[in-house]
Design a protein around this motif. Structure first.
Motif, PDB file in Angstrom:
ATOM      1  N   GLU A   1      36.228 -40.440  19.771  1.00 12.48           N
ATOM      2  CA  GLU A   1      36.065 -39.325  19.016  1.00 12.48           C
ATOM      3  C   GLU A   1      35.876 -38.010  19.844  1.00 12.48           C
ATOM      4  O   GLU A   1      36.283 -37.058  19.326  1.00 12.48           O
ATOM      5  N   ALA A   2      35.423 -38.085  21.133  1.00 14.57           N
ATOM      6  CA  ALA A   2      35.152 -37.078  21.885  1.00 14.57           C
ATOM      7  C   ALA A   2      36.454 -36.359  22.480  1.00 14.57           C
ATOM      8  O   ALA A   2      36.463 -35.223  22.981  1.00 14.57           O
ATOM      9  N   LEU A   3      37.522 -37.183  22.518  1.00 11.10           N
ATOM     10  CA  LEU A   3      38.762 -36.519  23.072  1.00 11.10           C
ATOM     11  C   LEU A   3      39.256 -35.225  22.226  1.00 11.10           C
ATOM     12  O   LEU A   3      39.378 -35.494  21.207  1.00 11.10           O
ATOM     13  N   GLU A   4      39.585 -34.148  22.939  1.00 13.10           N
ATOM     14  CA  GLU A   4      39.866 -32.850  22.379  1.00 13.10           C
ATOM     15  C   GLU A   4      41.276 -33.116  21.381  1.00 13.10           C
ATOM     16  O   GLU A   4      42.108 -33.586  22.169  1.00 13.10           O
ATOM     17  N   ALA A   5      41.196 -32.550  20.395  1.00 14.46           N
ATOM     18  CA  ALA A   5      42.517 -32.967  19.400  1.00 14.46           C
ATOM     19  C   ALA A   5      43.280 -31.284  19.482  1.00 14.46           C
ATOM     20  O   ALA A   5      44.287 -31.353  18.930  1.00 14.46           O
ATOM     21  N   HIS A   6      42.619 -30.487  19.660  1.00 10.94           N
ATOM     22  CA  HIS A   6      43.167 -28.837  19.552  1.00 10.94           C
ATOM     23  C   HIS A   6      42.563 -28.380  20.424  1.00 10.94           C
ATOM     24  O   HIS A   6      41.599 -27.229  20.608  1.00 10.94           O
ATOM     25  N   PRO A   7      43.142 -28.331  22.020  1.00 12.16           N
ATOM     26  CA  PRO A   7      42.460 -27.524  23.168  1.00 12.16           C
ATOM     27  C   PRO A   7      42.756 -26.148  23.198  1.00 12.16           C
ATOM     28  O   PRO A   7      43.695 -25.983  22.711  1.00 12.16           O
ATOM     29  N   ASP A   8      41.828 -25.291  23.615  1.00 13.51           N
ATOM     30  CA  ASP A   8      42.027 -23.815  23.968  1.00 13.51           C
ATOM     31  C   ASP A   8      42.325 -23.668  25.340  1.00 13.51           C
ATOM     32  O   ASP A   8      42.107 -22.372  25.678  1.00 13.51           O
ATOM     33  N   THR A   9      42.410 -24.670  26.301  1.00 17.34           N
ATOM     34  CA  THR A   9      42.728 -24.645  27.727  1.00 17.34           C
ATOM     35  C   THR A   9      44.052 -23.593  27.908  1.00 17.34           C
ATOM     36  O   THR A   9      45.089 -23.673  27.540  1.00 17.34           O
ATOM     37  N   LEU A  10      43.644 -22.882  28.736  1.00 17.16           N
ATOM     38  CA  LEU A  10      44.674 -21.597  29.239  1.00 17.16           C
ATOM     39  C   LEU A  10      45.508 -22.472  30.350  1.00 17.16           C
ATOM     40  O   LEU A  10      44.980 -23.180  31.244  1.00 17.16           O
ATOM     41  N   ILE A  11      46.929 -21.996  30.133  1.00 20.22           N
ATOM     42  CA  ILE A  11      47.700 -22.733  31.204  1.00 20.22           C
ATOM     43  C   ILE A  11      48.152 -21.451  32.315  1.00 20.22           C
ATOM     44  O   ILE A  11      48.635 -20.425  31.813  1.00 20.22           O
ATOM     45  N   LEU A  12      48.030 -21.973  33.409  1.00 20.23           N
ATOM     46  CA  LEU A  12      48.233 -20.861  34.529  1.00 20.23           C
ATOM     47  C   LEU A  12      49.427 -21.228  35.293  1.00 20.23           C
ATOM     48  O   LEU A  12      49.203 -22.458  35.795  1.00 20.23           O
ATOM     49  N   GLY A  13      50.247 -20.511  35.715  1.00 19.40           N
ATOM     50  CA  GLY A  13      51.264 -20.866  36.315  1.00 19.40           C
ATOM     51  C   GLY A  13      50.822 -20.595  37.832  1.00 19.40           C
ATOM     52  O   GLY A  13      50.414 -19.777  38.353  1.00 19.40           O
TER      53      GLY A  13
ATOM     54  N   LEU B   1      52.383 -26.800  28.764  1.00 13.07           N
ATOM     55  CA  LEU B   1      52.423 -26.002  27.362  1.00 13.07           C
ATOM     56  C   LEU B   1      53.092 -26.892  26.233  1.00 13.07           C
ATOM     57  O   LEU B   1      52.515 -27.006  25.289  1.00 13.07           O
ATOM     58  N   ILE B   2      53.927 -27.868  26.758  1.00 12.61           N
ATOM     59  CA  ILE B   2      54.469 -28.965  25.983  1.00 12.61           C
ATOM     60  C   ILE B   2      53.494 -29.892  25.372  1.00 12.61           C
ATOM     61  O   ILE B   2      53.390 -30.363  24.456  1.00 12.61           O
ATOM     62  N   ALA B   3      52.771 -30.212  26.546  1.00 13.01           N
ATOM     63  CA  ALA B   3      51.614 -31.301  26.169  1.00 13.01           C
ATOM     64  C   ALA B   3      50.408 -30.580  25.381  1.00 13.01           C
ATOM     65  O   ALA B   3      50.092 -31.378  24.293  1.00 13.01           O
ATOM     66  N   ARG B   4      50.147 -29.625  25.518  1.00 22.04           N
ATOM     67  CA  ARG B   4      49.200 -28.769  24.751  1.00 22.04           C
ATOM     68  C   ARG B   4      49.585 -28.516  23.196  1.00 22.04           C
ATOM     69  O   ARG B   4      48.844 -28.979  22.431  1.00 22.04           O
ATOM     70  N   ASN B   5      50.972 -28.281  23.098  1.00 23.54           N
ATOM     71  CA  ASN B   5      51.282 -28.160  21.639  1.00 23.54           C
ATOM     72  C   ASN B   5      51.287 -29.515  21.086  1.00 23.54           C
ATOM     73  O   ASN B   5      51.129 -29.785  19.934  1.00 23.54           O
ATOM     74  N   ASP B   6      51.826 -30.502  21.880  1.00 29.11           N
ATOM     75  CA  ASP B   6      51.888 -31.730  21.287  1.00 29.11           C
ATOM     76  C   ASP B   6      50.631 -32.441  21.016  1.00 29.11           C
ATOM     77  O   ASP B   6      50.425 -32.810  19.900  1.00 29.11           O
ATOM     78  N   ILE B   7      49.603 -32.128  21.540  1.00 32.87           N
ATOM     79  CA  ILE B   7      48.291 -32.494  21.281  1.00 32.87           C
ATOM     80  C   ILE B   7      47.627 -31.708  20.152  1.00 32.87           C
ATOM     81  O   ILE B   7      47.220 -32.594  18.972  1.00 32.87           O
ATOM     82  N   ASP B   8      47.947 -30.444  20.059  1.00 29.74           N
ATOM     83  CA  ASP B   8      47.587 -29.603  18.964  1.00 29.74           C
ATOM     84  C   ASP B   8      48.489 -30.128  17.663  1.00 29.74           C
ATOM     85  O   ASP B   8      47.411 -29.975  16.710  1.00 29.74           O
TER      86      ASP B   8
ATOM     87  N   ASN C   1      49.662 -32.982  17.065  1.00 31.25           N
ATOM     88  CA  ASN C   1      49.413 -34.570  16.578  1.00 31.25           C
ATOM     89  C   ASN C   1      48.060 -34.927  16.875  1.00 31.25           C
ATOM     90  O   ASN C   1      47.933 -35.682  17.895  1.00 31.25           O
ATOM     91  N   PRO C   2      47.123 -34.690  15.836  1.00 26.64           N
ATOM     92  CA  PRO C   2      45.694 -34.976  15.994  1.00 26.64           C
ATOM     93  C   PRO C   2      45.502 -36.619  15.769  1.00 26.64           C
ATOM     94  O   PRO C   2      44.354 -36.970  15.981  1.00 26.64           O
ATOM     95  N   GLY C   3      46.414 -37.344  15.378  1.00 26.77           N
ATOM     96  CA  GLY C   3      46.198 -38.704  15.431  1.00 26.77           C
ATOM     97  C   GLY C   3      45.575 -39.442  16.433  1.00 26.77           C
ATOM     98  O   GLY C   3      45.729 -38.789  17.510  1.00 26.77           O
TER      99      GLY C   3
END
Length: 609
Positions: free
Chosen positions: A348-360, A582-589, A591-593
């Motif tokens: 339940e604690a695993l974040e489903a909509h992360p706001d993490t910044l992605i830095l190159g 970025l692909i991973a962040r979008n996928d997690i956001d 697909n909240p299942g």
């Protein structure tokens, strides 16, 4: 090894022997692996953590960082406690492997595996470990074996590996790549030559390392092939097991979402237990193989107290362990139930909509050389939220965008940044392994281009030892002239530089970089901390946030690691591959299942090596 027709008949013979042992005595091995790994996890590991924390505390430190290692090493009480850490780890690991060798010897000798026999073996093993010459095994067991990842898994050594930031830096140059490949090949060779060390040690050899090196001469490659075959088969079985464990949760996501968290928790528990058993079986197969190989070469009958070897046809079978099988089954069911309860809040604690910044990291090397304007433009095109870059002071007290204090890696010339002027540096061309080329940019040109792109920067203040005393003041002055102080962030490995920056401009958002972090985070005036990926733990994250600090992690390149940081919702993820992050962040956001969460939980909580 004269009993084999040729050295290559070793491979099928050893694999057949290992398979026979596992099939005939699977319950015995499962019980042994469970007890030994459990003892290490429940007794040795907590003791080691307590001793390490005590060592850090005895040095008057709240946490460990690179700059405090000398303090730790110069405090007598801390040194004694650190030696105790090594001793406990050595005893636990050597006892774990040696006990398996003894048990495998009994099984291959057709001897019964009884409690009394195992206790007698443990007593004999204890006497062996107390010999002063056993200390020679410390480096092998705690460094060579785990770094080589030769299949002998233990909860004590799973974190021992070459840090990704070290291997990553090496792989950015041809010379570094060659050195790293040679290092890995050398590790494989050394591990193959020393693979009989533990059987030789248990057999009472005075110099087990030397004995193994001598006995494996001429058969190194067959040994590597045999070990690789066992590990490959194990990997296939584990991958199939983990894939199957996803099906119930995927079904629950589709038809009964309310039950998905519970189903995912149970699925994760089953995956953990089954993987634990398969990893244990891998270790057992490798131990059985080494024992067989050692016995063939020496006619070894085991340490004193073990009866003469009988024909292998007399090996004890699983039929002798029906009652233990019931107990083992009950234990496994109980373990799955207990882990399921523990896993439920974790899922339940695993974040489903992360706001993490992605830095190159230094821009994006997929489109240009690191720390160049094309690399910056590539990071912007990839969609990075920020670009992390490095600044060094030049001989004439100007600033250039560059990570390395010596330009050999990127220009092929043995030149130091500290010895060159800005004009000389910006006339040089840098080239990477992908074939990208660009000139070294001045800080001014880089910042102006970033402003044109609308790309915020995380500016790392780097030092080479020849900076002017007012380096930070000069940097602030140039950035203020460019109106680039308020919209960008800063960080540095150099604590005085960050503290000086915060003193002069307390309003800027500045971070302190930890190349090494342990126990807790040491005090800092910085607004956020930047933790190297190998040091990062959720405990350090929680400690930082409890003290009002943001948490960035570098350099996170593996997709599974990127998803872990996103699930933990760290504030910033610094990576050479912002595109995959970025692909991973979008996928997690999107697909909240629970299936996606279960995949990431398996990557994090199911230990395979």
């Amino acid at each position: 090894m004269t009993r084999f027709a040729t050295r290559w008949t070793l491979v099928p013979a050893l694999l057949a022997s290992a398979w026979k042992q596992l099939v005939s005595n699977s319950l015995v091995y499962i019980a042994a692996i469970t007890v030994l790994q459990g003892a290490v996890a429940v007794i040795a590991l907590p003791l080691i953590r307590w001793l390490f924390r005590s060592a850090v505390g005895a040095a008057g430190l709240r946490g460990l960082e690179m700059s405090s290692v000398i303090t730790l090493a110069s405090t007598p009480t801390s040194v004694v406690l650190l030696i105790a850490v090594v001793v406990v780890a050595f005893i636990a690991l050597s006892f774990q492997l040696a006990a398996l060798v003894l048990m495998s010897t009994r099984l291959q000798s057709g001897l019964p595996v009884t409690v009394a026999g195992l206790l007698a073996d443990a007593k004999a093993l204890g006497r062996l470990l107390l010999r002063p010459r056993s200390a020679w095994l410390v480096g092998y067991l705690l460094v060579v074996l785990p770094l080589g990842n030769f299949g002998f898994a233990s909860v004590l050594t799973q974190a021992i590996a070459v840090p990704s930031f070290v291997s990553g830096e090496l792989l950015k140059s041809t010379t570094g790549t060659i050195l790293y490949v040679l290092f890995l090949l050398g590790l494989a060779l050394v591990n193959a030559r020393l693979v009989l060390t533990i059987p030789a040690f248990v057999a009472g050899e005075a110099r087990p390392l030397r004995t193994s090196w001598r006995m494996t001469k001429g058969i190194t490659l067959p040994i590597i092939v045999t070990v690789s075959a066992i590990i490959l088969l194990s990997t296939v079985l584990i991958s199939a097991t983990l894939a199957l464990s996803l099906l119930p949760t995927a079904l629950a996501d589709a038809v009964w979402p309310a039950a998905a968290p519970a189903v995912a928790s149970v699925s994760l528990a089953i995956a953990q237990v089954l993987t634990f058993l398969l990893v244990g079986a891998t270790t057992a197969a490798l131990v059985s193989t080494t024992v067989k190989l050692y016995r063939v070469g020496t006619d070894w009958k085991g340490p004193a107290g073990i009866a003469p070897i009988e024909p292998e046809s007399n090996v004890a079978s699983n039929q002798d362990f029906r009652r233990p099988a019931l107990l083992a089954g009950a234990t496994l069911v109980t373990l799955v139930a207990g882990l399921s309860i523990v896993n439920y809040p974790v899922m339940e604690a695993l974040e489903a909509h992360p706001d993490t910044l992605i830095l190159g990291h230094r821009g994006f090397s997929g489109g240009g050389v690191e720390n160049t304007i094309p690399g910056l433009e590539a990071a912007a095109e990839a969609g990075a939220d920020l670009t992390e870059m490095d600044v060094l002071q030049t001989k004439d007290n100007q600033f250039v965008v560059m990570h390395d204090v010596n330009l050999q890696r990127l220009t092929g010339q043995d030149l130091a940044v500290a010895d060159l002027t800005l004009e000389e540096l910006t006339a040089l061309t840098v080239t990477d392994l992908a074939g990208h080329s660009a000139v070294i940019p001045s800080l001014r040109d880089y910042v102006v281009r970033a402003q044109e792109l609308g790309m915020p920067l995380l500016i790392e203040i780097k030092t080479h030892g020849g900076e002017s005393p007012d380096m930070v003041e000069l940097l602030i002055g140039e950035l203020e002239e460019l109106q680039a102080m308020d919209n960008n962030m800063f960080h540095s490995l150099d604590k005085p530089a960050i503290e000086r920056l915060k003193q002069l401009r307390p309003d800027v958002y500045a971070g302190y970089i930890f190349a090494l972090a342990g126990v807790n985070l040491p005090p800092t005036t910085a607004d956020f901390v930047v933790i190297e990926e190998a040091s990062y733990t959720s405990g350090l994250r929680d400690d930082a946030r409890a003290n009002g600090k943001g948490v960035f992690v570098w350099t996170v390149n593996a997709p599974a690691a990127q998803r872990q940081m996103l699930r933990d919702e760290v504030d910033g993820l610094i990576t050479d591959h912002p595109d995959t992050a970025l692909i991973a962040r979008n996928d997690i956001d999107s697909n909240p299942g629970l299936t996606g969460r279960l995949i990431d939980a398996i990557d994090r909580f199911v230990v395979i090596n």
